[in-house]
Design a protein around this motif. Structure first.
Motif, mmCIF file in Angstrom:
data_model
loop_
_atom_site.group_PDB
_atom_site.id
_atom_site.type_symbol
_atom_site.label_atom_id
_atom_site.label_comp_id
_atom_site.label_asym_id
_atom_site.label_seq_id
_atom_site.Cartn_x
_atom_site.Cartn_y
_atom_site.Cartn_z
ATOM 1 N N PHE A 168 0.809 -1.218 0.000
ATOM 2 C CA PHE A 168 0.000 0.000 0.000
ATOM 3 C C PHE A 168 0.849 1.277 0.000
ATOM 4 O O PHE A 168 0.299 2.375 0.084
ATOM 5 C CB PHE A 168 -0.963 -0.018 1.188
ATOM 6 C CG PHE A 168 -1.964 -1.139 1.099
ATOM 7 C CD1 PHE A 168 -3.073 -1.013 0.270
ATOM 8 C CD2 PHE A 168 -1.781 -2.335 1.800
ATOM 9 C CE1 PHE A 168 -3.996 -2.046 0.158
ATOM 10 C CE2 PHE A 168 -2.695 -3.369 1.686
ATOM 11 C CZ PHE A 168 -3.795 -3.229 0.868
ATOM 12 N N ALA A 169 2.173 1.109 -0.091
ATOM 13 C CA ALA A 169 3.052 2.286 -0.083
ATOM 14 C C ALA A 169 2.696 3.196 -1.261
ATOM 15 O O ALA A 169 2.515 2.717 -2.384
ATOM 16 C CB ALA A 169 4.505 1.841 -0.168
ATOM 17 N N CYS A 170 2.552 4.483 -0.990
ATOM 18 C CA CYS A 170 2.203 5.428 -2.051
ATOM 19 C C CYS A 170 2.473 6.837 -1.537
ATOM 20 O O CYS A 170 2.753 7.031 -0.355
ATOM 21 C CB CYS A 170 0.734 5.270 -2.444
ATOM 22 S SG CYS A 170 -0.406 5.590 -1.083
ATOM 23 N N ASP A 171 2.389 7.813 -2.429
ATOM 24 C CA ASP A 171 2.600 9.202 -2.029
ATOM 25 C C ASP A 171 1.281 9.892 -1.706
ATOM 26 O O ASP A 171 1.232 10.840 -0.939
ATOM 27 C CB ASP A 171 3.317 9.956 -3.154
ATOM 28 C CG ASP A 171 4.680 9.339 -3.438
ATOM 29 O OD1 ASP A 171 5.559 9.468 -2.571
ATOM 30 O OD2 ASP A 171 4.839 8.689 -4.487
ATOM 31 N N ALA A 397 0.168 3.511 5.055
ATOM 32 C CA ALA A 397 1.032 4.460 4.348
ATOM 33 C C ALA A 397 0.979 5.788 5.091
ATOM 34 O O ALA A 397 0.347 6.741 4.652
ATOM 35 C CB ALA A 397 0.561 4.624 2.906
ATOM 36 N N PRO A 398 1.636 5.864 6.263
ATOM 37 C CA PRO A 398 1.451 7.011 7.155
ATOM 38 C C PRO A 398 1.903 8.337 6.559
ATOM 39 O O PRO A 398 1.434 9.398 6.983
ATOM 40 C CB PRO A 398 2.273 6.654 8.402
ATOM 41 C CG PRO A 398 3.110 5.483 8.035
ATOM 42 C CD PRO A 398 2.519 4.832 6.839
ATOM 43 N N ASP A 399 2.807 8.316 5.576
ATOM 44 C CA ASP A 399 3.277 9.589 5.012
ATOM 45 C C ASP A 399 2.476 10.023 3.797
ATOM 46 O O ASP A 399 2.701 11.109 3.254
ATOM 47 C CB ASP A 399 4.765 9.483 4.641
ATOM 48 C CG ASP A 399 5.617 9.268 5.887
ATOM 49 O OD1 ASP A 399 5.221 9.794 6.958
ATOM 50 O OD2 ASP A 399 6.642 8.560 5.797
ATOM 51 N N ALA A 400 1.563 9.187 3.351
ATOM 52 C CA ALA A 400 0.809 9.521 2.140
ATOM 53 C C ALA A 400 -0.251 10.566 2.458
ATOM 54 O O ALA A 400 -0.852 10.557 3.535
ATOM 55 C CB ALA A 400 0.154 8.271 1.570
ATOM 56 N N GLU A 401 -0.503 11.461 1.513
ATOM 57 C CA GLU A 401 -1.626 12.390 1.654
ATOM 58 C C GLU A 401 -2.914 11.646 1.301
ATOM 59 O O GLU A 401 -2.941 10.884 0.340
ATOM 60 C CB GLU A 401 -1.444 13.577 0.709
ATOM 61 C CG GLU A 401 -0.335 14.516 1.152
ATOM 62 C CD GLU A 401 -0.196 15.682 0.193
ATOM 63 O OE1 GLU A 401 -1.081 16.542 0.183
ATOM 64 O OE2 GLU A 401 0.794 15.713 -0.562
ATOM 65 N N VAL A 402 -3.944 11.861 2.093
ATOM 66 C CA VAL A 402 -5.205 11.155 1.894
ATOM 67 C C VAL A 402 -6.250 12.135 1.363
ATOM 68 O O VAL A 402 -6.521 13.159 1.985
ATOM 69 C CB VAL A 402 -5.698 10.530 3.222
ATOM 70 C CG1 VAL A 402 -7.020 9.807 3.013
ATOM 71 C CG2 VAL A 402 -4.651 9.578 3.779
ATOM 72 N N LEU A 403 -6.793 11.819 0.196
ATOM 73 C CA LEU A 403 -7.785 12.690 -0.439
ATOM 74 C C LEU A 403 -9.105 11.944 -0.526
ATOM 75 O O LEU A 403 -9.156 10.808 -0.999
ATOM 76 C CB LEU A 403 -7.332 13.052 -1.851
ATOM 77 C CG LEU A 403 -5.934 13.677 -1.928
ATOM 78 C CD1 LEU A 403 -5.438 13.675 -3.352
ATOM 79 C CD2 LEU A 403 -5.986 15.091 -1.380
ATOM 80 N N LEU A 404 -10.150 12.582 -0.059
ATOM 81 C CA LEU A 404 -11.466 11.961 -0.087
ATOM 82 C C LEU A 404 -12.378 12.780 -0.991
ATOM 83 O O LEU A 404 -12.778 13.890 -0.631
ATOM 84 C CB LEU A 404 -12.048 11.907 1.330
ATOM 85 C CG LEU A 404 -11.226 11.148 2.383
ATOM 86 C CD1 LEU A 404 -11.688 11.507 3.784
ATOM 87 C CD2 LEU A 404 -11.354 9.660 2.187
#
Ligand SMILES: [Zn+2]
Length: 453
Positions: A168-171, A397-404
């Motif tokens: 699940f690693a992602c930016d 992926a704690p460093d990923a930005e989450v967009l909803l």
């Protein structure tokens, strides 16, 4: 052709695929057949292959419908990777008599289509597919696709993703399982309230006793319980439990008329609580009595009630620690002694809230993308309902930005009869997804040029 033009040219095909997908009753709940769930899975795999996605995996987690995991490597090693989430299972149709057309026969309505699951979440699955089609399977960012097959019931996604962080690693991730404040208003959801359950019981007598002979002195368990429940809110209807966070809400919100319409509250009644609706619904707590065990009116006898219990559902501030919020409510009830009677208080399940980190490169790219797709500035909202998978993916992926964001709107009838989606919202969502990956890729490249130069 510009992005919007490319998307417009794709819409007929996307609509047809949405219809095919919505014809499949992919309900992944106990008591429903598994075949349709697998048929929806197979159709999506076929559609992904059709757009040239080569790496497609099936993840089988114990006792749940398969997850589709697919990957498109970044066009160059420095390009960011975006994870796209949506789910292909749907809620059961419920009482079919309440539907204006059969729930699994997608039916044209003004501006859209009506069917179970067509908004939640099949339109968003199709929106992701539409973005891939617009780039003929080669978007300007790396892509990981996660189409879950069991979101509506017993999802493994609150616990599973953190056990497989590499996958699940992602930016950045686009979690498309929601949508707009209202049709035509592009919306980023930045917060989700947390949730907790509590059961509270009152036991006063060993068994019912004649209310004529004992009533007046024998403690009434139902009155004890009701007196306890009445302490949860003040005279205005605001939560009166100490230790639950409440903050001003700075984003957009419903107008009172919209809220009344959505909630089905008539003009003649006041709403509960004080302050803005955003504060009451999203950045403040709510306590709802969701169940009550007591003799029913039809079976009532003239007796003092010896035992009663209630189930409470607590919703709390997106950033408040679930244990802290739960114990605030539990302690409030434990110290009460209505008429001197102690209560038994049992804490239940909790789910954390979520607050997106705003202002990063993906966030800014998404804001511009939504503005460009709808032609108007996006609104920020939160939602009162929690989406456990958001936390599961964010922990993986704690460093990923989450967009909803996504293709739904407030009038979609999610989980209700006559669910519908608007094709204008679907089209704009596809345009927004395209503009997002485009903006994000070019911003990331600019940032690299700055750091290197
Ligand atoms: Zn959903």
């Amino acid at each position: 052709m510009d992005t919007a033009g490319r998307v417009d040219a794709l819409m007929e095909g996307l609509r047809a695929d949405l219809v095919r997908l919505a014809e499949i009753p992919s309900v992944a709940c106990p008591g429903f057949p598994e075949e349709p769930v697998h048929a929806a899975h197979d159709l999506l795999v076929e559609l992904l292959r059709g757009v040239g996605v080569e790496h497609i995996e099936r993840i089988d987690l114990p006792g749940t419908a398969p997850v589709i995991f697919a990957e498109i490597p970044p066009p160059d090693p420095a390009a960011p990777t975006v994870l796209l989430y949506s789910h292909y299972d749907v809620q059961p149709a419920g009482d079919e008599k309440l539907w204006l057309s059969p729930p699994f026969e997608p039916t044209p309505i003004e501006g859209g289509l009506r069917a179970r699951g067509i908004a939640d979440d099949k339109a968003n699955v199709i929106a992701h597919l539409g973005m891939l089609r617009a780039y003929e399977g080669r978007p300007p960012v790396g892509v990981k696709i996660v189409f879950e097959g069991q979101e509506e019931y017993g999802s493994p996604f609150d616990a599973y993703p953190p056990t497989d962080p590499e996958r699940f690693a992602c930016d950045a991730m686009v979690i498309a399982d929601l949508g707009n404040l209202r049709p035509g208003t592009p919306t980023l959801t930045t917060g989700l309230r947390g949730a907790a359950d509590v059961i509270v019981e009152a036991r006063t007598l060993t068994e019912p006793r004649h209310s004529g002979e004992f009533g007046g002195a024998a403690p009434d368990a139902l009155l004890v319980l009701l007196k306890a429940l009445a302490t949860l809110h003040d005279v205005h209807g605001d939560v009166a439990v100490e230790g639950l966070w409440r903050e001003a809400w700075s984003g957009a919100g419903y107008t009172e008329d919209e809220f009344r319409e959505l909630a089905g509250v008539g003009e003649e009644l006041p709403l509960m609580g004080s302050g803005t609706l955003g504060e009451r619904l999203w950045s403040g707590p709510a306590i709802t009595v969701v169940g009550l065990d007591a003799p029913s009116v039809d079976h009532a006898t003239s007796a003092v009630v010896p035992y009663a219990r209630a189930k409470l559902n607590l919703r709390f501030h997106p950033r408040q620690d679930p244990r802290e919020a739960l114990s605030a409510l539990v302690e409030h009830l434990r110290v009460l002694r209505p008429y001197g009677v102690p209560l038994t208080v049992t804490p239940g399940d909790t789910g954390p809230g979520f607050e997106a980190v705003t202002g990063g490169p993906a966030y800014r790219a998404a804001l511009d993308a939504l503005a460009c797709a709808w032609g108007t500035q996006p609104a920020y909202i939160a939602t009162g309902g929690s989406i456990p998978l958001v936390n599961g993916l964010a922990r993986a992926a704690p460093d990923a930005e989450v967009l909803l964001f996504g293709a739904q709107d407030n009038l979609c009838n999610l989980h209700a009869p006559n669910e519908r989606v608007l094709l204008s919202e679907l089209r704009n969502t596809v345009v927004a997804m395209c503009a997002f990956v485009e903006n994000y890729a070019s911003r990331a490249a600019e940032d690299r040029a700055k750091t290197n130069g």
